[in-house]
Design a protein around this motif. Structure first.
Motif, PDB file in Angstrom:
ATOM      1  N   UNK A  70       0.645  -1.588  -0.243  1.00  7.27           N
ATOM      2  CA  UNK A  70      -0.033   0.113  -0.281  1.00  7.27           C
ATOM      3  C   UNK A  70       0.826   1.321  -0.290  1.00  7.27           C
ATOM      4  N   UNK A  71       0.516   2.309   0.041  1.00 12.99           N
ATOM      5  CA  UNK A  71       0.966   3.836  -0.158  1.00 12.99           C
ATOM      6  C   UNK A  71      -0.093   4.829   0.013  1.00 12.99           C
ATOM      7  N   UNK A  72       0.396   5.260   0.913  1.00 15.36           N
ATOM      8  CA  UNK A  72      -0.067   6.640   1.004  1.00 15.36           C
ATOM      9  C   UNK A  72       0.235   8.274   0.880  1.00 15.36           C
ATOM     10  N   UNK A  73      -0.460   8.962   0.074  1.00 16.84           N
ATOM     11  CA  UNK A  73       0.215   9.941  -1.016  1.00 16.84           C
ATOM     12  C   UNK A  73      -0.528  10.709  -0.374  1.00 16.84           C
ATOM     13  N   UNK A  74      -0.034  12.222  -0.057  1.00 12.76           N
ATOM     14  CA  UNK A  74      -0.435  13.569   0.498  1.00 12.76           C
ATOM     15  C   UNK A  74      -1.356  13.507   1.585  1.00 12.76           C
ATOM     16  N   UNK A  75      -0.855  12.607   2.590  1.00 11.87           N
ATOM     17  CA  UNK A  75      -1.746  12.007   3.876  1.00 11.87           C
ATOM     18  C   UNK A  75      -2.594  12.858   4.532  1.00 11.87           C
ATOM     19  N   UNK A  76      -1.604  14.400   5.029  1.00 12.94           N
ATOM     20  CA  UNK A  76      -2.164  15.815   5.486  1.00 12.94           C
ATOM     21  C   UNK A  76      -2.838  16.295   4.557  1.00 12.94           C
ATOM     22  N   UNK A 115      -7.967  11.055   7.239  1.00 14.58           N
ATOM     23  CA  UNK A 115      -8.673   9.827   7.643  1.00 14.58           C
ATOM     24  C   UNK A 115     -10.024  10.049   7.799  1.00 14.58           C
ATOM     25  N   UNK A 116     -10.749   9.881   7.361  1.00 20.73           N
ATOM     26  CA  UNK A 116     -13.088  10.035   7.398  1.00 20.73           C
ATOM     27  C   UNK A 116     -13.533  11.342   7.332  1.00 20.73           C
ATOM     28  N   UNK A 117     -12.635  11.582   5.956  1.00 21.70           N
ATOM     29  CA  UNK A 117     -13.090  12.924   4.838  1.00 21.70           C
ATOM     30  C   UNK A 117     -13.134  12.395   3.758  1.00 21.70           C
ATOM     31  N   UNK A 118     -13.967  12.925   3.532  1.00 22.34           N
ATOM     32  CA  UNK A 118     -14.237  12.622   2.029  1.00 22.34           C
ATOM     33  C   UNK A 118     -14.366  14.353   0.980  1.00 22.34           C
ATOM     34  N   UNK A 119     -14.356  13.853   0.084  1.00 23.98           N
ATOM     35  CA  UNK A 119     -14.120  15.611  -1.273  1.00 23.98           C
ATOM     36  C   UNK A 119     -13.155  15.564  -1.254  1.00 23.98           C
ATOM     37  N   UNK A 120     -11.777  15.458  -0.902  1.00 20.89           N
ATOM     38  CA  UNK A 120     -10.110  16.277  -1.019  1.00 20.89           C
ATOM     39  C   UNK A 120     -10.554  16.036  -1.985  1.00 20.89           C
ATOM     40  N   UNK A 152     -12.627   4.547  -0.416  1.00 24.44           N
ATOM     41  CA  UNK A 152     -14.227   3.871  -0.942  1.00 24.44           C
ATOM     42  C   UNK A 152     -14.287   3.148   0.293  1.00 24.44           C
ATOM     43  N   UNK A 153     -13.518   3.189   1.333  1.00 22.48           N
ATOM     44  CA  UNK A 153     -14.026   2.172   2.412  1.00 22.48           C
ATOM     45  C   UNK A 153     -15.102   3.059   3.208  1.00 22.48           C
ATOM     46  N   UNK A 154     -15.236   2.164   4.348  1.00 23.44           N
ATOM     47  CA  UNK A 154     -15.947   2.370   5.228  1.00 23.44           C
ATOM     48  C   UNK A 154     -15.982   3.963   6.352  1.00 23.44           C
ATOM     49  N   UNK A 155     -14.682   3.606   6.536  1.00 22.96           N
ATOM     50  CA  UNK A 155     -14.042   4.309   7.437  1.00 22.96           C
ATOM     51  C   UNK A 155     -13.169   5.085   6.266  1.00 22.96           C
ATOM     52  N   UNK A 156     -13.242   6.056   5.282  1.00 20.86           N
ATOM     53  CA  UNK A 156     -12.244   6.491   3.761  1.00 20.86           C
ATOM     54  C   UNK A 156     -11.293   7.305   4.808  1.00 20.86           C
TER      55      UNK A 156
END
Length: 246
Positions: A144-150, A154-159, A184-188
């Motif tokens: 897995x990779x995390x791109x621009x996590x800041x 986590x938990x926010x949508x519409x980014x 697309x996860x339950x807790x995005x």
């Protein structure tokens, strides 16, 4: 001077010749047993060191997608720091086909959504820092990779604006659903992208072979011109979204 009989001298010469032939043939074991024992001891110590290193690297726990989590990188296991061509970024990722898939995703993000700097993408993290059984655990297996996590907490949508979201959907479809978006996860978690297939899934090898071929073909692969709005590509993206939806 004491004379030596011809027969005794001949026997002595034959004995010396035989010893010379033995040495020439590599027969040092009988003559130098301490050296041979030292070699065996060194080999045993090396084998023990490799075994201990393996135990320190491999956790024997699996991440949510079925891949083994690893305790460290660049230490002889399966996860290494790899460059992302065309960017200043590098990621700690499981080498081989997983690397090809995730590097392709990061490249398209860089070319089509937002330019990525050296510290904008993270890969592997220690198994003790993720919650096992959840999608974030896939980071610990190098899948897995995390791109621009800041930028995408986590938990926010519409980014992502609609065009960027369309690009993401197109990339996921291009990878035949082997990768899932955390949005697309339950807790995005919109920064997270992870393998959605296990180690034995044949789709992964097929996608990896295709990406490998693109790297050798001018005008193909990440950075090439694609029409994400074409009916065929949009249809495949929509089908995958419906299939992967929680």
């Amino acid at each position: 001077m004491t004379s030596i009989p011809r027969r005794s001298a001949a026997k002595r010469m034959l004995g010396l010749a035989g010893a010379g032939a033995f040495l020439a043939a590599g027969g040092t074991t009988l003559l130098n047993p301490p050296a041979a024992a030292a070699d065996v001891h060194r080999l045993r110590r090396k084998a023990e060191a490799l075994r201990a290193a393996g135990e320190n690297i491999h956790s024997r726990w699996t991440s949510a997608n079925g891949w083994e989590m690893q305790r460290s990188v660049n230490g002889g296991g399966h996860i290494w720091t790899r460059p992302v061509p065309g960017t200043r970024a590098g990621i700690d990722v499981r080498i081989g086909v997983v690397e090809r898939v995730l590097v392709h995703l990061v490249q398209r993000f860089h070319y089509e959504i937002r330019e990525l700097g050296a510290d904008d993408v993270t890969g592997w993290c220690d198994p003790g820092k993720v919650r096992k059984g959840l999608p974030e655990s896939n980071l610990a297996s190098g899948t897995a990779v995390s791109i621009l996590p800041g930028h995408y907490p986590r938990g926010a949508t519409g980014g992502f604006h609609p065009l960027a979201t369309a690009v993401l959907r197109d990339v996921l479809a291009e990878l035949d659903g082997t990768v899932r978006w955390g949005g697309d996860d339950g807790k995005p978690d919109e920064s997270l992208f992870y393998l959605d297939v296990g180690p034995q899934d044949t789709r992964l090898e097929r996608v990896g072979d295709r990406l490998k071929g693109w790297r050798k073909t001018p005008g193909a692969g990440a950075g090439s011109a694609v029409d994400i709005g074409s009916p065929d590509r949009r249809s495949r993206a929509d089908e995958l979204r419906a299939r992967q939806a929680d």
